[in-house]
Motif scaffolding. Structure first.
Motif, PDB file in Angstrom:
ATOM      1  N   PRO C 269       0.827  -1.210   0.000  1.00 39.74           N
ATOM      2  CA  PRO C 269       0.000   0.000   0.000  1.00 39.74           C
ATOM      3  C   PRO C 269       0.864   1.264   0.000  1.00 39.74           C
ATOM      4  O   PRO C 269       1.941   1.277   0.575  1.00 39.74           O
ATOM      5  N   LYS C 270       0.369   2.316  -0.630  1.00 37.28           N
ATOM      6  CA  LYS C 270       1.156   3.541  -0.655  1.00 37.28           C
ATOM      7  C   LYS C 270       1.119   4.249   0.698  1.00 37.28           C
ATOM      8  O   LYS C 270       1.922   5.126   0.978  1.00 37.28           O
ATOM      9  N   GLU C 271       0.186   3.845   1.549  1.00 42.64           N
ATOM     10  CA  GLU C 271       0.118   4.440   2.894  1.00 42.64           C
ATOM     11  C   GLU C 271       0.979   3.651   3.878  1.00 42.64           C
ATOM     12  O   GLU C 271       0.845   3.800   5.091  1.00 42.64           O
ATOM     13  N   LEU C 272       1.867   2.834   3.338  1.00 42.00           N
ATOM     14  CA  LEU C 272       2.639   1.920   4.179  1.00 42.00           C
ATOM     15  C   LEU C 272       3.308   2.617   5.368  1.00 42.00           C
ATOM     16  O   LEU C 272       3.432   2.038   6.440  1.00 42.00           O
ATOM     17  N   SER C 273       3.708   3.867   5.168  1.00 38.50           N
ATOM     18  CA  SER C 273       4.493   4.539   6.208  1.00 38.50           C
ATOM     19  C   SER C 273       3.744   4.711   7.526  1.00 38.50           C
ATOM     20  O   SER C 273       4.358   4.974   8.547  1.00 38.50           O
ATOM     21  N   SER C 274       2.424   4.588   7.525  1.00 31.87           N
ATOM     22  CA  SER C 274       1.775   4.663   8.832  1.00 31.87           C
ATOM     23  C   SER C 274       1.004   3.400   9.199  1.00 31.87           C
ATOM     24  O   SER C 274       0.117   3.431  10.030  1.00 31.87           O
ATOM     25  N   VAL C 275       1.388   2.308   8.595  1.00 32.05           N
ATOM     26  CA  VAL C 275       0.798   1.031   9.006  1.00 32.05           C
ATOM     27  C   VAL C 275       1.567   0.531  10.229  1.00 32.05           C
ATOM     28  O   VAL C 275       2.780   0.362  10.180  1.00 32.05           O
ATOM     29  N   GLY C 278      -0.337  -3.432  14.767  1.00 30.10           N
ATOM     30  CA  GLY C 278      -1.700  -3.908  14.941  1.00 30.10           C
ATOM     31  C   GLY C 278      -2.456  -3.907  13.615  1.00 30.10           C
ATOM     32  O   GLY C 278      -3.154  -4.858  13.275  1.00 30.10           O
ATOM     33  N   LYS C 279      -2.276  -2.816  12.885  1.00 32.02           N
ATOM     34  CA  LYS C 279      -2.990  -2.645  11.622  1.00 32.02           C
ATOM     35  C   LYS C 279      -2.656  -3.758  10.619  1.00 32.02           C
ATOM     36  O   LYS C 279      -3.534  -4.346  10.001  1.00 32.02           O
ATOM     37  N   TRP C 281      -1.537  -6.703  11.134  1.00 29.06           N
ATOM     38  CA  TRP C 281      -2.051  -7.996  11.563  1.00 29.06           C
ATOM     39  C   TRP C 281      -3.536  -8.097  11.289  1.00 29.06           C
ATOM     40  O   TRP C 281      -4.048  -9.128  10.873  1.00 29.06           O
ATOM     41  N   ASN C 282      -4.219  -6.983  11.508  1.00 28.97           N
ATOM     42  CA  ASN C 282      -5.635  -6.932  11.174  1.00 28.97           C
ATOM     43  C   ASN C 282      -5.831  -7.179   9.683  1.00 28.97           C
ATOM     44  O   ASN C 282      -6.712  -7.922   9.268  1.00 28.97           O
ATOM     45  N   MET C 283      -4.959  -6.570   8.870  1.00 38.24           N
ATOM     46  CA  MET C 283      -5.065  -6.749   7.426  1.00 38.24           C
ATOM     47  C   MET C 283      -4.796  -8.200   7.034  1.00 38.24           C
ATOM     48  O   MET C 283      -5.397  -8.718   6.099  1.00 38.24           O
ATOM     49  N   ALA C 452       7.224   7.041   2.474  1.00 33.40           N
ATOM     50  CA  ALA C 452       6.101   7.943   2.237  1.00 33.40           C
ATOM     51  C   ALA C 452       6.164   8.553   0.840  1.00 33.40           C
ATOM     52  O   ALA C 452       5.279   9.310   0.458  1.00 33.40           O
TER      53      ALA C 452
END
Lengths: 286, 300, 480
Positions: C269-275, C278-279, C281-283, C452
């Motif tokens: 994902p392009k938003e990787l920098s704020s994954v 917890g997130k 693992w949820n994904m 980012a």
């Protein structure tokens, strides 16, 4: 209601004005409350791990499992609450008394070195705690050897500069004539403080009490440093144990946060009446 | 007559200095032990290469190292930006809310006070977890979902250096006013009714009353909130630590975080102490200016 | 201690009294506090037979067993008492650091082996080379024990050695035609990996409903990402064997380019920098990604638990989750370098106070550290974590404990452990400290910007290079 014009005889104007105010306040309140709302609903979720949290705005089901989980998680859950209560209450009482005393002295009594001393107090507030905590730790633990006691958690906060400053700013607006009158009637400063200053400062003292209690109740780092057994930990220290290596028990953590916020809320409501009645200096004056 | 009265007054005030010292005695003892002593220790440490088993004096080395450290200045800059964006706005919001609450019925007042106070009560750690959800970068994130209604595209709130600082500021706007509102309310209720009555006789409007009575009377309170707000904001640490860790690309590295890292991550305790004192000096300078322009006692 | 408290209380009572007296008489000024700064020489009174240990929640059930551990230890050595202080992961470093700086750390603390250097620098860790018996040392596997060394000295015993890899969803891997068993045995190159995660992407219209690979990179976790990748690019440590800083090599640039490529391909994902951890693992559980990282062996267990909840269908499973089977996977290799698994060795590190501890106390501390890191305690903890056992005695004790694991994963982990990047006790502490600071202040922040999409790999590489030259000098860095 004297700040607002009453528009007597024009109830429509009054009502419209209040309605507009309400709308503004409610909108702002919603934005403020959103995170809290989230905290609350997620506390009713199941005690699952971090990645397992759902991001829904409405709870899919309400369960008190997390609250149970919180109280069963450790034998000390209740003890943590009690410890917090002891520490916060002691700090609160001592601050309300000694800080208001000092604040009064700094605002109304003239003595040599007053300005200098006060500046020194203020400047000390500006040093971040990260560097002062090691010397403080050395003092409490190595010198006094009182780690793992209530004393260790309480004494550093007995009187805070913040509260002295707060008291000083508020008491500064008490008219000098009242104090002079009292003096002419033969009161000494001690009597003035008890008979005039304290009653006139009810509002600010209530504010101080709440803020101090809250501050102490929410403090994490210092109690964490000086306690080393589970039974002496405060609720904030205990709560942090919900966070594990790669997983965090969110719902119970939120339940804990909710539980730990409750006592403050009760305190807030029980002191409400002091906020409501503005203390009118005029009444004393007359 | 007046002459005599004045003399007595002066004598009495002079005789009061004993009370003055007595009243501040406990505060001073506590202060000396638990604040002044650690501060003095930190001051000494700032000239040392600190080691628990015996420190060495290194003169001004720690200060020189800090002044030459680009990251230190960047973090000072970040902190100042953060302070300028948060403190005045939070102060204004609190003031406005406090004023707006006043005309309501008591029950409503109660409810609103409680509501606005709530964020101050809840633990910061728990709240920051919630804010992390709000700023979730994916399309499913709460804020992103809300904004997509208005046709705005996905924003990587905390993950991009152009929005990370703003995200922290927004969080401060919406969660740091509980205390200020309560203090402003207390001050508002302390204003003597007779001022309003007098103003009303002159036919003063609401705006005029706010401008000529409320604002001047609340000056000491504003000064207090401003000074403590700036101090707090300069030392801000937890939000940056929990939400962004200072990133991305040091866009949210605050001095407080840098000092923390120096003291604990790298064990550069001397440098941390030096930076703290530089920081304290900057805050003191700003506070001095605030006192100069706002600090004149309000005369009754 | 009690006595001190009483003195303290009376000092206070006196102050109060003084205040009230002066207050009434209206004259004289109260004593100013002397601050109590002179008293005491700052020594901790340590009873000879008490050993203190500061321990985080190493595994889920770890802290619940403290009382039992204390009891068992006391039964083993009746004259010794083990006093365990609990602390959470995030906060224990800060507490330990404060205690170390104050000159009164606990005898034992459970910390990552990578932190040992910084305490050696402070002179507050206790070498146990000549105190630990040969028998104790022999009980441990060699690789993890090496990690507890700095220079020539041993500073404690390892608790576990965990592989930090990645993990995949079995069903999705098969769907994408990836022979995961072969990968587990032989590994894969970056090019193979890149193609594989491309195949893992599922799109619904314009939006990606499933990514090929999601790694937690928000905040400090971005460090893990980089560390894991560069190990397989011929840089098992920030320093080469002749102590030159390695991240200036051209392979480093290759890794940076790859990081960008995988996002630009749309596989990440392009938003990787704020994954965050917890997130992602949820994904993983909700089927939004095929492969996730960083992966630990214990995730197999977490996935299994969620599957059970799904089966029970009582609403307690993760919302929107699907049954998943977690497959341990190796990290791809770069530029033809060999596979070297990133491992984390955490262990029971032994500390000393300001005063030189007595020989007797040292021996007792070692006994306690060994007690915690071997036998039953180690077996229970490592089973909890799905981590491999690293002591003979632990293996022995674990024989009676049953554990339900995917045999392929067990084997994969064994393989990876054999290829674990070796410990580097030879790196001088000062050099190590510089590298950490460089990483924190330049490399990681720039990496976040790279992820980012704010700078190019080349820009980052140049920044890192110039910062490294500034720190280590032209001769202190790898130039090629």
């Amino acid at each position: 209601m004297a700040l607002y014009n009453t528009h007597t005889g024009k109830p429509v104007v009054n009502r419209t004005r209040n309605a507009i105010i309400m709308v503004v306040l409610i909108l702002f309140a919603l934005a403020t409350l959103f995170p809290i709302y989230f905290m609350l609903i997620s506390s009713f979720g199941d005690p699952v791990e971090a990645g397992a949290m759902s991001y829904s705005l409405f709870p899919s089901k309400i369960s008190f499992e997390s609250y149970k989980f919180f109280f069963n998680y450790s034998d000390h859950s209740i003890r943590w609450l009690l410890n917090s209560l002891i520490v916060a209450a002691s700090v609160m009482i001592s601050n309300v008394f000694f800080a208001s005393l000092a604040g009064y002295a700094f605002s109304k009594i003239r003595f040599k070195g007053r300005a200098v001393l006060f500046s020194v107090l203020l400047v000390s507030m500006m040093i971040p705690y990260q560097v002062t905590q090691v010397p403080l730790y050395i003092l409490i633990v190595n010198t006094f050897e009182i780690q793992n006691t209530y004393t260790a958690m309480i004494v550093p906060g007995l009187v805070t500069v913040y509260n002295i400053f707060l008291a000083k700013q508020f008491m500064g607006s008490i008219p000098n004539e009242i104090l002079e009158c009292a003096k002419i009637e033969g009161c000494n400063q001690f009597q003035i403080y008890f008979k005039i200053i304290l009653p006139l400062s009810k509002t600010v003292l209530a504010v101080m009490a709440i803020l101090t209690f809250m501050e102490s109740w929410n403090t994490f780092f210092w109690p964490f440093l000086v306690t080393n057994t589970m039974d002496m930990q405060t609720i904030q220290v205990g709560l942090k144990n919900f966070r594990f290596a790669n997983t965090t028990y969110f719902a119970p953590m939120m339940a804990g946060a909710t539980i730990s916020a409750l006592p403050m809320f009760i305190l807030f409501f029980s002191l409400q009446k002091y906020f409501l009645e503005g203390v009118t200096v005029g009444a004393v004056k007359g | 007559m007046a002459q005599i009265a004045k003399q007595t007054k002066r004598r009495r005030i002079k005789g009061d200095s004993g009370y003055g010292y007595a009243f501040i005695a406990v505060a001073l003892v506590v202060f000396a032990m638990f604040t002044a002593y650690p501060v003095v220790s930190a001051f000494i440490i700032s000239f040392q290469q600190y080691k628990p088993l015996g420190s060495e004096y290194v003169g001004l080395e720690n200060y020189i190292a800090s002044f030459n450290d680009k990251l230190f200045w960047k973090s000072v800059y970040n902190t100042i930006i953060y302070t300028i964006l948060t403190v005045p706005v939070a102060l204004f919001l609190s003031f406005a809310v406090a004023i707006l609450i006043i005309p309501l019925r008591k029950k409503l007042q109660n409810i609103f006070k409680a509501v606005y106070y709530l964020p101050a009560v809840a633990s910061g750690v728990a709240l920051s977890v919630v804010w992390l959800w709000i700023y979730d970068p994916m399309a499913s994130g709460i804020l992103n979902r809300m904004l997509s209604v208005f046709g705005m595209s996905n924003t990587n709130w905390l993950g991009s250096s152009s929005t990370a600082m703003f995200s922290l500021v927004l969080m401060a706007w919406l969660s740091s006013h509980g205390t200020s509102i309560i203090i402003y309310l207390a001050a508002l209720l302390g204003i003597d009714e007779s001022y309003y009555e007098a103003a009303e006789l002159d036919g003063a409007s609401f705006i005029k009353k706010v401008w000529y009575i409320v604002i001047p009377c609340l000056k000491p309170t504003t000064l207090f909130l401003l000074v403590t707000g700036v101090i707090g904001s300069f030392q801000v640490f937890q939000n940056a630590y929990l939400m962004t860790g200072g990133g991305p690309d040091n866009a949210t590295t605050m001095v407080g975080l840098l000092i923390f890292n120096n003291a604990f991550k790298y064990f550069e305790f001397g440098e941390a102490a030096a930076q703290s004192l530089v920081l304290a000096f900057i805050i003191a300078l700003i506070s001095f200016i605030q006192f100069k322009y706002l600090g004149k006692e309000v005369e009754y | 201690m009690k006595k001190r408290m009483r003195t303290w209380a009376s000092v206070f009572a006196l102050t109060f009294a003084l205040t009230s007296i002066t207050a009434c008489s209206g004259g004289g000024s109260a004593e100013e506090g002397t601050g109590g700064t002179t008293g005491g020489s700052g020594q901790t009174a340590e009873a000879k037979d008490t050993i203190t240990a500061l321990l985080p929640p190493v595994s889920a059930g770890f802290q619940d067993n403290f009382a039992q551990m204390e009891k068992d230890f006391n039964a083993l050595y009746p004259n010794l008492t083990l006093k365990i202080e609990p602390a959470s992961w995030e906060d224990m470093t800060q507490k330990l650091d404060t205690q170390v700086n104050a000159g009164s750390p606990p005898d034992i603390a459970f910390i990552p082996s990578g932190s040992i250097a910084k305490y050696v620098e402070q002179g507050m860790v206790m070498s146990i080379d000549d105190i630990a018996t040969q028998e104790m040392k022999d009980d441990f596997d060699e690789a993890p024990l090496e990690y507890m060394k700095q220079g020539e000295s041993l500073y404690g015993f390892p608790g576990y050695m965990e592989v930090h890899g990645i993990g995949g969803n079995k069903e999705f891997l098969e769907e994408a035609g990836i022979d995961y068993k072969k990968v587990q045995q032989e590994g894969w190159t970056y090019d193979e990996f890149r193609e594989a995660i491309k195949k893992g992407v599922v799109k619904e219209g314009d939006t990606t409903s499933r990514y090929g690979f999601v790694f937690a990179t928000s905040g400090v976790t971005s460090r893990d990402y980089l560390t894991i990748l560069v190990k397989n690019a011929g840089m098992p440590s920030p320093f080469t064997t002749d102590h030159k800083f390695a991240y200036t090599s051209s392979n480093f640039l290759e890794v940076l380019k790859a990081i960008r490529q995988m996002i630009d391909d749309g596989s990440m994902p392009k938003e990787l920098s704020s994954v965050d951890a917890g997130k992602r693992w949820n994904m993983f559980l909700t089927g939004q990604t095929m492969i996730t990282g960083k992966g630990l062996a214990t995730f197999e267990n977490s996935a299994k638990k969620n599957n059970e909840k799904l089966e029970a269908n009582d609403g307690s499973a993760v919302q929107g989750s699907i049954p998943v089977e977690y497959i341990v996977l190796p990290v791809p290799t770069f530029a033809g370098e060999k596979q070297q698994a990133s491992v984390a060795v955490d262990g029971y590190v032994t500390f000393r106070g300001k005063k030189e501890p007595t020989e007797e106390h040292k021996e007792n501390v070692v006994k306690a550290a060994y007690f915690l890191s071997s036998g039953k305690v180690a077996a229970t903890t490592n089973n909890d974590l799905f981590a491999a056992h690293i002591t003979d005695s632990g293996r022995e004790a674990a024989k009676e404990m049953t554990i339900d694991r995917n045999p392929d994963n067990v084997e994969a982990v064994e393989t990876l452990l054999k290829q674990a990047s070796p410990a580097r006790p030879d790196i001088p502490t000062e050099l190590g400290a510089k590298a950490i600071k460089l990483e924190d202040e330049v490399i990681i922040p720039k990496l976040q910007a790279l992820i980012a999409g704010e700078i190019t790999p080349e820009e980052m590489y140049e920044e890192v290079k110039s910062a490294a030259v500034q720190t280590f000098g032209e001769d202190g860095v790898v130039t090629e």
